[in-house]
Structures are given as C-alpha cells and as structure tokens.
Scaffold this active site. Structure first.
Site, PDB file in Angstrom:
ATOM      1  N   GLN A 144      -6.464   0.670   6.696  1.00 32.34           N
ATOM      2  CA  GLN A 144      -5.992   1.123   5.374  1.00 32.34           C
ATOM      3  C   GLN A 144      -5.604  -0.029   4.460  1.00 32.34           C
ATOM      4  O   GLN A 144      -5.578   0.101   3.249  1.00 32.34           O
ATOM      5  CB  GLN A 144      -4.761   2.030   5.545  1.00 32.34           C
ATOM      6  CG  GLN A 144      -5.059   3.302   6.285  1.00 32.34           C
ATOM      7  CD  GLN A 144      -3.786   3.948   6.831  1.00 32.34           C
ATOM      8  OE1 GLN A 144      -3.158   4.753   6.159  1.00 32.34           O
ATOM      9  NE2 GLN A 144      -3.402   3.622   8.049  1.00 32.34           N
ATOM     10  N   ARG A 145      -5.239  -1.142   5.077  1.00 30.78           N
ATOM     11  CA  ARG A 145      -4.729  -2.263   4.285  1.00 30.78           C
ATOM     12  C   ARG A 145      -5.797  -3.313   4.036  1.00 30.78           C
ATOM     13  O   ARG A 145      -5.562  -4.291   3.321  1.00 30.78           O
ATOM     14  CB  ARG A 145      -3.554  -2.887   5.029  1.00 30.78           C
ATOM     15  CG  ARG A 145      -2.328  -2.981   4.190  1.00 30.78           C
ATOM     16  CD  ARG A 145      -1.115  -3.260   5.010  1.00 30.78           C
ATOM     17  NE  ARG A 145      -1.115  -4.555   5.640  1.00 30.78           N
ATOM     18  CZ  ARG A 145      -0.177  -4.943   6.511  1.00 30.78           C
ATOM     19  NH1 ARG A 145       0.802  -4.127   6.824  1.00 30.78           N
ATOM     20  NH2 ARG A 145      -0.212  -6.133   7.049  1.00 30.78           N
ATOM     21  N   HIS A 161      -4.455  -0.485  10.426  1.00 34.11           N
ATOM     22  CA  HIS A 161      -4.586  -1.528   9.407  1.00 34.11           C
ATOM     23  C   HIS A 161      -5.895  -1.483   8.617  1.00 34.11           C
ATOM     24  O   HIS A 161      -6.042  -2.220   7.647  1.00 34.11           O
ATOM     25  CB  HIS A 161      -4.377  -2.907  10.029  1.00 34.11           C
ATOM     26  CG  HIS A 161      -2.933  -3.146  10.376  1.00 34.11           C
ATOM     27  ND1 HIS A 161      -2.353  -2.571  11.488  1.00 34.11           N
ATOM     28  CD2 HIS A 161      -1.957  -3.832   9.742  1.00 34.11           C
ATOM     29  CE1 HIS A 161      -1.074  -2.919  11.527  1.00 34.11           C
ATOM     30  NE2 HIS A 161      -0.803  -3.678  10.482  1.00 34.11           N
ATOM     31  N   ILE A 206       0.827  -1.209   0.000  1.00 32.82           N
ATOM     32  CA  ILE A 206       0.000   0.000   0.000  1.00 32.82           C
ATOM     33  C   ILE A 206       0.864   1.263   0.000  1.00 32.82           C
ATOM     34  O   ILE A 206       0.364   2.344  -0.242  1.00 32.82           O
ATOM     35  CB  ILE A 206      -0.970   0.057   1.210  1.00 32.82           C
ATOM     36  CG1 ILE A 206      -0.192   0.113   2.534  1.00 32.82           C
ATOM     37  CG2 ILE A 206      -1.943  -1.100   1.180  1.00 32.82           C
ATOM     38  CD1 ILE A 206      -1.053   0.534   3.711  1.00 32.82           C
ATOM     39  N   ASP A 207       2.168   1.119   0.270  1.00 32.20           N
ATOM     40  CA  ASP A 207       3.008   2.297   0.486  1.00 32.20           C
ATOM     41  C   ASP A 207       3.352   3.082  -0.788  1.00 32.20           C
ATOM     42  O   ASP A 207       3.760   4.223  -0.712  1.00 32.20           O
ATOM     43  CB  ASP A 207       4.314   1.891   1.178  1.00 32.20           C
ATOM     44  CG  ASP A 207       4.071   1.229   2.524  1.00 32.20           C
ATOM     45  OD1 ASP A 207       2.989   1.428   3.098  1.00 32.20           O
ATOM     46  OD2 ASP A 207       4.958   0.495   2.988  1.00 32.20           O
ATOM     47  N   ARG A 263      -8.146  16.418  18.241  1.00 31.42           N
ATOM     48  CA  ARG A 263      -8.375  14.974  18.343  1.00 31.42           C
ATOM     49  C   ARG A 263      -7.449  14.234  17.383  1.00 31.42           C
ATOM     50  O   ARG A 263      -7.157  14.736  16.286  1.00 31.42           O
ATOM     51  CB  ARG A 263      -9.819  14.632  17.987  1.00 31.42           C
ATOM     52  CG  ARG A 263     -10.824  15.155  18.984  1.00 31.42           C
ATOM     53  CD  ARG A 263     -10.827  14.290  20.234  1.00 31.42           C
ATOM     54  NE  ARG A 263     -11.976  14.574  21.086  1.00 31.42           N
ATOM     55  CZ  ARG A 263     -11.978  15.422  22.110  1.00 31.42           C
ATOM     56  NH1 ARG A 263     -10.905  16.135  22.374  1.00 31.42           N
ATOM     57  NH2 ARG A 263     -13.056  15.580  22.845  1.00 31.42           N
TER      58      ARG A 263
HETATM   59  O1  F6P Z   1       4.375  -1.814   4.187  1.00 30.53           O
HETATM   60  C1  F6P Z   1       3.006  -1.824   4.444  1.00 30.53           C
HETATM   61  C2  F6P Z   1       2.689  -1.367   5.826  1.00 30.53           C
HETATM   62  O2  F6P Z   1       1.292  -1.367   6.016  1.00 30.53           O
HETATM   63  C3  F6P Z   1       3.290  -0.007   6.227  1.00 30.53           C
HETATM   64  O3  F6P Z   1       2.542   1.055   5.707  1.00 30.53           O
HETATM   65  C4  F6P Z   1       3.288  -0.116   7.729  1.00 30.53           C
HETATM   66  O4  F6P Z   1       4.286   0.693   8.290  1.00 30.53           O
HETATM   67  C5  F6P Z   1       3.588  -1.567   7.970  1.00 30.53           C
HETATM   68  O5  F6P Z   1       3.255  -2.268   6.774  1.00 30.53           O
HETATM   69  C6  F6P Z   1       2.857  -2.180   9.117  1.00 30.53           C
HETATM   70  O6  F6P Z   1       3.344  -3.460   9.286  1.00 30.53           O
HETATM   71  P1  F6P Z   1       2.629  -4.582  10.171  1.00 30.53           P
HETATM   72  O7  F6P Z   1       1.449  -5.073   9.409  1.00 30.53           O
HETATM   73  O8  F6P Z   1       3.665  -5.632  10.333  1.00 30.53           O
HETATM   74  O9  F6P Z   1       2.206  -3.930  11.438  1.00 30.53           O
END
Ligand code: F6P
Length: 364
Positions: free
Chosen positions: A286-287, A284, A151-152, A278
């Site tokens: 976002q992912r 997560h 996602i980065d 605030r």
């Molecule tokens: O590289 C993707 C990412 O979601 C980054 O944006 C974030 O810093 C990291 O992975 C979080 O990692 P984890 O899922 O191991 O907490």
C-alpha cells in the site's frame, strides 16, 4: 543567500519526492540555497555527508517515483537533548535555519521541539565552544514549515495527507483483483488495510470497491457484530452476489477495545456462514509504487507553498495542507494536538467525539 533544508522522516509515502522536488526548485527559483537532510532526523544528528546542497538536476526524474529519494529513518538520538544539540550544531554550522519537514505527527512534533529549543541549544553550543557567538547571533530562530506525508490521512485540519490517495488506489487494485477470484469461487475475502488509528483507507476503499462490510477504529461495532455481518453477507448472496469482501482497518477494535483482526473476522464468517473465508493482508504494498496523479500535483503545490512560507512569512510554525480544495496554513502544534485528541477520544471509547473532532475528510 538564505539556506533552506528539506527532510523526510518517519514512514515513507508516495508523493514525498514531489514535495522534495518542489522545495528544491522553488528555493533555487527564489534565489535561496537548498539542502537535503538525508535519512530524516538521523541525518541532521550525524551531519557530514548526510546534509547536502542540492541542484536543480538532483531532483530530475523523481516526480513519478515512490518512496523518498533522500531517505527516511526514525532517530532515537534526536529525541534526546544531546542528539538535538548535535542536529542544531550541524545545521547552524552550514548556515541553515529554515526547514521544510515532511512526515507524520511524530516528525512534525520533533521539528517543533527543535524550533522551541533552538536558542537554548545554540547557547549551550557556544558555551561548549562548539560554535562561536557570531554564528549563533546570525541565526536567532529556526523557521519551520511542515507538509504531512503519510498514507494514513490521519492529520486533523488537512483533507488529504500526501500518499493517502496513492495508497487508496493500490488497495482498490487489490480489491478488484480479489473480487474476480472471489466471484468465481463464491467466496468471502477479508482484506486488512493500513491506517494505524485512522479508518480513512478502510472506509474509502470499502466504498470505492463496493465491499460488503467494513471495520474502522473510529466506530467499533456493537456486540453481536458477527451475526450482523453474516446476516448482511447472506442477504447479498440471496440477492445473487457471488463475492463477499470485508475490509478491516489494522486499528479496528470492538467496544471492549480488543482488536478485530482479519483472522477474527474470518473465523466469525466461517462459524456464521459455514464456509471458508480467505484473508489477505495488503501490508507495505500500500505504501509502495508510483504516486497517483493527485499525489504528484498536490504535493508539488504544498512544497512550493511551504518554501515560500519559509522565505516570506513571520516565522510562525505552520503546516501547509488542503481544505475544501484550497491550500491552507495550519498552526503546526494545534493540528498535531487536535490529531492526538482524536486518538485519545478513540482510546477512551468516545467515538462520536473522535469522529467529530477528526473534522476533515470523511467526517463532515
Ligand atoms: O503510518 C504509515 C504506516 O504505513 C501505517 O499505516 C502502518 O501502521 C505503519 O506505518 C507501518 O509501519 P512500519 O513501516 O514501521 O512497519
């Protein structure tokens, strides 16, 4: 027939399933036999049930699903010679010598390492009596193609990594939701977004969300940023704006290299504006969730092209990416090294070079 394996490794990203589906189906269409290595490199090291032949139907109804149906993990063993040897043995024993590897720069580096060490690993396996010479001779090289799932959006050379667009949508949904409550209360909100060393998600969400201020790792603010931020926000309020939203990239720092956390920004707002701010960490969320339309069709094209690459090309390790709305083949290690260089320049405080070297997406 030729055998091709696909794996997803490192952090997951929306759209990985679309790549997996495209690889499996393109391989079948081309008369090859596709395999999935489950749980990332851990699956290759442990073998057994974790490396499975796939059928057309195995990847039905996954296009719209977030995450990766074949699982992902980080494997410490794969970083050791012994783990790599185990992976080579499991793959070669099944007759697999072509891999589409999906992940970030760490995953792609590991894949390239396996390729570089392939013939010496096989020689060792023959010596140890774990495979016979004939098997080793049938698979003299490992062919690899990478697709960047993260996602980065942090890989130099490709305009978009798979998952970045969906994550951006997720962030914008949150910004929209927060701005309505912020408006009601005339409040300031600080929203922290992911991206590791890369400010893409932060910068783009700040623009797309019409936010007031943004902090990204590639451009640490000059000293006195607290005053500047409060001045901008005050001017907005004066002009009739009821909500104030500040986006903070999780990797943002000041010029001294100290992290600009969302808490630090909130404290600066409270001190400068005399009102409570605030903080929302999106984390997560976002992912997760379904991929955007872009993160379905683009990864489909990438997976298709990566598979054809493994079937037809000269065997040079490549990443299949996009540039100026076209699919491109990037020399794998060059792209990974260029990406590392950006991190180094950022860490050294050479921000101009970091931004220029990013050379893709928003820097141009
Ligand atoms: O590289 C993707 C990412 O979601 C980054 O944006 C974030 O810093 C990291 O992975 C979080 O990692 P984890 O899922 O191991 O907490």
């Amino acid at each position: 027939p030729v055998k091709i394996a696909v794996l997803t490794s490192g952090g997951d990203a929306q759209g990985m399933n679309a790549i997996v589906r495209a690889v499996i189906r393109t391989a079948l269409h081309e008369g090859a036999r596709p395999f999935a290595i489950r749980e990332g490199w851990k699956g290759a090291v442990e073998g057994g049930d974790l490396i499975r032949e796939m059928s057309w139907g195995d990847v039905s109804t996954i296009l719209h699903r977030g995450g990766t149906i074949i699982g992902t993990a980080r494997s410490d063993r794969f970083r050791e010679r012994e783990g790599m040897r185990a992976a080579a043995k499991n793959l070669v024993s099944l007759g697999i010598d072509r891999i589409v590897s999906i992940g970030g720069d760490g995953t792609l580096t590991g894949t390239n390492e396996l390729k570089l060490q392939w013939s010496s690993l096989l020689a060792e396996l023959v010596e140890l009596g774990e495979i016979d010479q004939e098997t080793a001779d049938r698979h003299p090289t490992l062919r690899i193609a990478g697709v960047v799932g993260s996602i980065d959006n942090d890989l130099v050379g490709t305009d978009m990594t798979v998952g970045a667009d969906s994550a951006l949508h997720r962030i914008i949904d949150a910004v929209d939701a927060i701005s309505s409550t912020a408006e009601s209360h005339r409040r300031s909100f600080v929203i922290e977004v992911m991206g590791r060393h890369c400010g893409y998600l932060a910068l783009m969400s700040a623009i797309a969300g019409g936010c007031d201020y943004v902090f990204v790792p590639e451009m640490p603010p000059a000293d006195g940023w607290e005053d500047d931020m409060c001045r901008v926000l005050r001017a907005g309020r004066k002009a009739g704006r009821r909500d104030s939203i500040i986006i903070v990239a999780e990797g943002a720092t000041d010029r001294r290299g100290e992290r600009i956390t969302s808490e630090r920004v909130a404290q600066a707002l409270e001190a400068g504006l005399g009102e409570e701010a605030r903080v929302t960490l999106l984390g997560h969320v976002q992912r997760g969730g379904p991929p955007s339309a872009y993160d379905r069709w683009m990864p489909t094209l990438l997976g298709y092209t990566a598979t054809l690459e493994l079937l037809r090309s000269d065997g040079e390790p490549v990443i299949i990416g996009t540039r100026r709305n076209r699919l491109v083949r990037l020399p794998l290690m060059q792209a990974v090294e260029d990406t590392r260089a950006v991190k180094t320049y950022t860490a050294e405080g050479d921000y101009r070079r970091a931004v220029e070297s990013r050379g893709s997406s928003y820097a141009e």
